[in-house]
Design a protein around this motif. Sequence first.
Motif, PDB file in Angstrom:
ATOM      1  N   GLU A 178      44.903 121.101  60.222  1.00 36.24           N
ATOM      2  CA  GLU A 178      44.276 120.164  61.027  1.00 36.24           C
ATOM      3  C   GLU A 178      42.717 120.063  60.820  1.00 36.24           C
ATOM      4  O   GLU A 178      42.253 121.247  60.211  1.00 36.24           O
ATOM      5  CB  GLU A 178      44.490 120.698  62.503  1.00 36.24           C
ATOM      6  N   VAL A 179      42.133 119.119  61.449  1.00 37.15           N
ATOM      7  CA  VAL A 179      40.906 118.899  61.203  1.00 37.15           C
ATOM      8  C   VAL A 179      40.238 118.573  62.841  1.00 37.15           C
ATOM      9  O   VAL A 179      40.733 117.653  63.493  1.00 37.15           O
ATOM     10  CB  VAL A 179      40.395 117.956  60.372  1.00 37.15           C
ATOM     11  N   TRP A 180      39.034 119.349  63.302  1.00 34.03           N
ATOM     12  CA  TRP A 180      38.452 119.028  64.388  1.00 34.03           C
ATOM     13  C   TRP A 180      36.924 118.745  64.229  1.00 34.03           C
ATOM     14  O   TRP A 180      36.239 119.522  63.334  1.00 34.03           O
ATOM     15  CB  TRP A 180      38.717 120.196  65.347  1.00 34.03           C
ATOM     16  N   VAL A 211      48.680 128.519  62.190  1.00 42.15           N
ATOM     17  CA  VAL A 211      47.945 127.019  62.030  1.00 42.15           C
ATOM     18  C   VAL A 211      46.719 126.970  61.475  1.00 42.15           C
ATOM     19  O   VAL A 211      45.827 128.116  61.892  1.00 42.15           O
ATOM     20  CB  VAL A 211      47.939 126.454  63.584  1.00 42.15           C
ATOM     21  N   TYR A 212      46.554 126.241  60.473  1.00 38.94           N
ATOM     22  CA  TYR A 212      45.079 126.185  59.712  1.00 38.94           C
ATOM     23  C   TYR A 212      44.339 125.061  60.264  1.00 38.94           C
ATOM     24  O   TYR A 212      44.958 123.858  60.337  1.00 38.94           O
ATOM     25  CB  TYR A 212      45.393 126.044  58.320  1.00 38.94           C
ATOM     26  N   VAL A 213      43.007 125.136  60.566  1.00 39.67           N
ATOM     27  CA  VAL A 213      42.082 124.210  61.112  1.00 39.67           C
ATOM     28  C   VAL A 213      40.860 124.494  60.498  1.00 39.67           C
ATOM     29  O   VAL A 213      40.156 125.267  60.364  1.00 39.67           O
ATOM     30  CB  VAL A 213      42.209 124.452  62.555  1.00 39.67           C
ATOM     31  N   THR A 214      40.355 123.169  59.986  1.00 40.74           N
ATOM     32  CA  THR A 214      38.977 122.880  59.671  1.00 40.74           C
ATOM     33  C   THR A 214      38.133 122.463  60.703  1.00 40.74           C
ATOM     34  O   THR A 214      38.456 121.289  61.157  1.00 40.74           O
ATOM     35  CB  THR A 214      38.851 122.293  58.351  1.00 40.74           C
ATOM     36  N   ALA A 215      36.958 122.952  61.104  1.00 40.77           N
ATOM     37  CA  ALA A 215      36.326 122.299  62.009  1.00 40.77           C
ATOM     38  C   ALA A 215      34.691 121.866  61.264  1.00 40.77           C
ATOM     39  O   ALA A 215      34.339 122.761  60.495  1.00 40.77           O
ATOM     40  CB  ALA A 215      35.697 123.449  62.935  1.00 40.77           C
ATOM     41  N   PHE A 216      34.390 120.759  61.742  1.00 43.33           N
ATOM     42  CA  PHE A 216      33.156 120.175  61.043  1.00 43.33           C
ATOM     43  C   PHE A 216      32.037 119.717  62.322  1.00 43.33           C
ATOM     44  O   PHE A 216      32.646 119.641  63.474  1.00 43.33           O
ATOM     45  CB  PHE A 216      33.274 118.861  60.634  1.00 43.33           C
ATOM     46  N   ASP A 226      31.732 116.483  67.491  1.00 46.17           N
ATOM     47  CA  ASP A 226      31.002 115.291  67.855  1.00 46.17           C
ATOM     48  C   ASP A 226      32.079 114.328  68.662  1.00 46.17           C
ATOM     49  O   ASP A 226      31.993 113.369  69.050  1.00 46.17           O
ATOM     50  CB  ASP A 226      30.519 114.357  66.930  1.00 46.17           C
ATOM     51  N   ALA A 227      33.521 114.617  68.311  1.00 42.14           N
ATOM     52  CA  ALA A 227      34.834 114.150  69.098  1.00 42.14           C
ATOM     53  C   ALA A 227      35.575 115.206  69.352  1.00 42.14           C
ATOM     54  O   ALA A 227      36.580 115.166  68.933  1.00 42.14           O
ATOM     55  CB  ALA A 227      35.301 113.039  67.842  1.00 42.14           C
ATOM     56  N   PRO A 228      35.316 116.050  70.547  1.00 40.81           N
ATOM     57  CA  PRO A 228      35.951 117.370  70.755  1.00 40.81           C
ATOM     58  C   PRO A 228      37.189 117.051  71.253  1.00 40.81           C
ATOM     59  O   PRO A 228      38.109 117.951  71.181  1.00 40.81           O
ATOM     60  CB  PRO A 228      34.897 117.948  71.667  1.00 40.81           C
ATOM     61  N   SER A 229      37.623 115.861  71.849  1.00 38.81           N
ATOM     62  CA  SER A 229      38.820 115.550  72.541  1.00 38.81           C
ATOM     63  C   SER A 229      39.904 115.250  71.465  1.00 38.81           C
ATOM     64  O   SER A 229      41.036 114.808  71.685  1.00 38.81           O
ATOM     65  CB  SER A 229      38.808 114.792  73.704  1.00 38.81           C
ATOM     66  N   HIS A 230      39.739 115.230  70.152  1.00 37.98           N
ATOM     67  CA  HIS A 230      40.427 114.412  69.154  1.00 37.98           C
ATOM     68  C   HIS A 230      40.604 115.672  67.961  1.00 37.98           C
ATOM     69  O   HIS A 230      39.846 116.233  67.578  1.00 37.98           O
ATOM     70  CB  HIS A 230      39.724 113.190  68.596  1.00 37.98           C
ATOM     71  N   LEU A 231      42.157 115.507  67.283  1.00 33.90           N
ATOM     72  CA  LEU A 231      42.097 116.123  66.133  1.00 33.90           C
ATOM     73  C   LEU A 231      42.828 115.230  64.993  1.00 33.90           C
ATOM     74  O   LEU A 231      43.367 114.041  65.342  1.00 33.90           O
ATOM     75  CB  LEU A 231      43.390 117.170  66.483  1.00 33.90           C
ATOM     76  N   ILE A 232      42.557 115.491  64.013  1.00 37.31           N
ATOM     77  CA  ILE A 232      42.877 114.807  62.689  1.00 37.31           C
ATOM     78  C   ILE A 232      43.930 115.693  62.025  1.00 37.31           C
ATOM     79  O   ILE A 232      43.684 116.651  61.655  1.00 37.31           O
ATOM     80  CB  ILE A 232      41.929 114.204  62.010  1.00 37.31           C
ATOM     81  N   HIS A 233      45.172 115.154  61.908  1.00 36.22           N
ATOM     82  CA  HIS A 233      46.405 115.976  61.436  1.00 36.22           C
ATOM     83  C   HIS A 233      46.737 115.339  59.896  1.00 36.22           C
ATOM     84  O   HIS A 233      46.820 114.030  59.613  1.00 36.22           O
ATOM     85  CB  HIS A 233      47.590 115.610  62.155  1.00 36.22           C
ATOM     86  N   PHE A 234      46.558 116.167  58.986  1.00 36.09           N
ATOM     87  CA  PHE A 234      46.883 115.956  57.642  1.00 36.09           C
ATOM     88  C   PHE A 234      48.298 115.876  57.213  1.00 36.09           C
ATOM     89  O   PHE A 234      48.672 116.748  56.853  1.00 36.09           O
ATOM     90  CB  PHE A 234      46.228 116.689  56.711  1.00 36.09           C
ATOM     91  N   ASN A 235      49.056 114.982  57.794  1.00 35.52           N
ATOM     92  CA  ASN A 235      50.394 114.649  57.328  1.00 35.52           C
ATOM     93  C   ASN A 235      51.340 115.610  57.775  1.00 35.52           C
ATOM     94  O   ASN A 235      50.779 116.577  58.703  1.00 35.52           O
ATOM     95  CB  ASN A 235      50.385 114.745  55.959  1.00 35.52           C
ATOM     96  N   GLY A 236      52.575 115.800  57.513  1.00 37.97           N
ATOM     97  CA  GLY A 236      53.313 116.895  57.987  1.00 37.97           C
ATOM     98  C   GLY A 236      54.207 116.258  59.017  1.00 37.97           C
ATOM     99  O   GLY A 236      54.109 115.213  59.433  1.00 37.97           O
TER     100      GLY A 236
END
Length: 310
Positions: free
Chosen positions: A288-290, A265-270, A293-303
């Motif tokens: 995935e992007v995390w 699983v590939y994740v980028t954290a900002f 400043d919004a630690p309970s949410h993930l942003i999924h890039f399609n798929g």
Amino acid sequence: MSKIDEALQIITALGLPKAQENERTALCLLALVNLAPDKSWKQIERPLIGITPMMSFAKEVYGKEYAPNTRETFRRFSTHQMVDAGIALINPDDLNRPVNSPKTVYQIEETTFELLKTFGTREWEQSIKTYRESNKTLAARYAKEREMKQIPVEIEKGKEIHISPGAHSLLIKAIIEEFASRFVPAGVLIYAGDTGEKWGYFDKELLARLGVNVDSHGKMPDVVLYYPEKHWVLLIESVTSHGPVDGKRHEELAKLFKSSKAPLVYVTAFPSRSIMAPYLSVIAWETEVWCADAPSHLIHFNGERFLGPY
């Protein structure tokens, strides 16, 4: 004797390891005290100087040119040992500056500076003897100061590691303590890169059991987590100024971990969504992007799935 030969003689007298008894380290020492060939050791100075300026000094003052890609060699195999020995200080103007910052500077330690001014005089032999007797205490004191500035990270209940200070390391701490607790419950930390050490934290045995053997630290993502419940390996990049999981990085990580028995699983954290914004166009699909400043949410890039391997 040339100034380079004299610097080599001093390096030996200071007790640096054999591996540092070379022209490169001698030039680093000369740059640290800004000593040109036509000056005496009584005329040395204490400038703040970075690795690239040291290399420029070697070329411009002593005619010794090194390729740009040897910068890391200067850092890891010359200045690093002088800092460890208490001979030089790293970032004395800002102890909170990350050691991988482009603004990182070094300075000759004050006691060492006074010692070097006696080189070539009648005082040298007694001065170097006294210095070497007290230097272990000096090195330990500076090591303690650096240690006090490190950031504690809890990797499991009752167990901490310490990483170097700086924004990048603070984000790594958030990944391990905030992201992992929410999205990788009961996860196991395999690797956490530390800008101050070669490997930081690395459970090589666990990674090997998962089928991956790595010998190149530079290619590793910032954090690697194992998720036993799902049997996943998460590869996480911590981005404060550059380095998201874009198409190129995705390919590099896929190649490095191609032998993994666990899906990846590939994740980028900002640190924040505002820092993420400029990278939206390059983040790889099916990653995935995390944002801290919004630690309970993930942003999924399609798929076809959310937070899963492909």
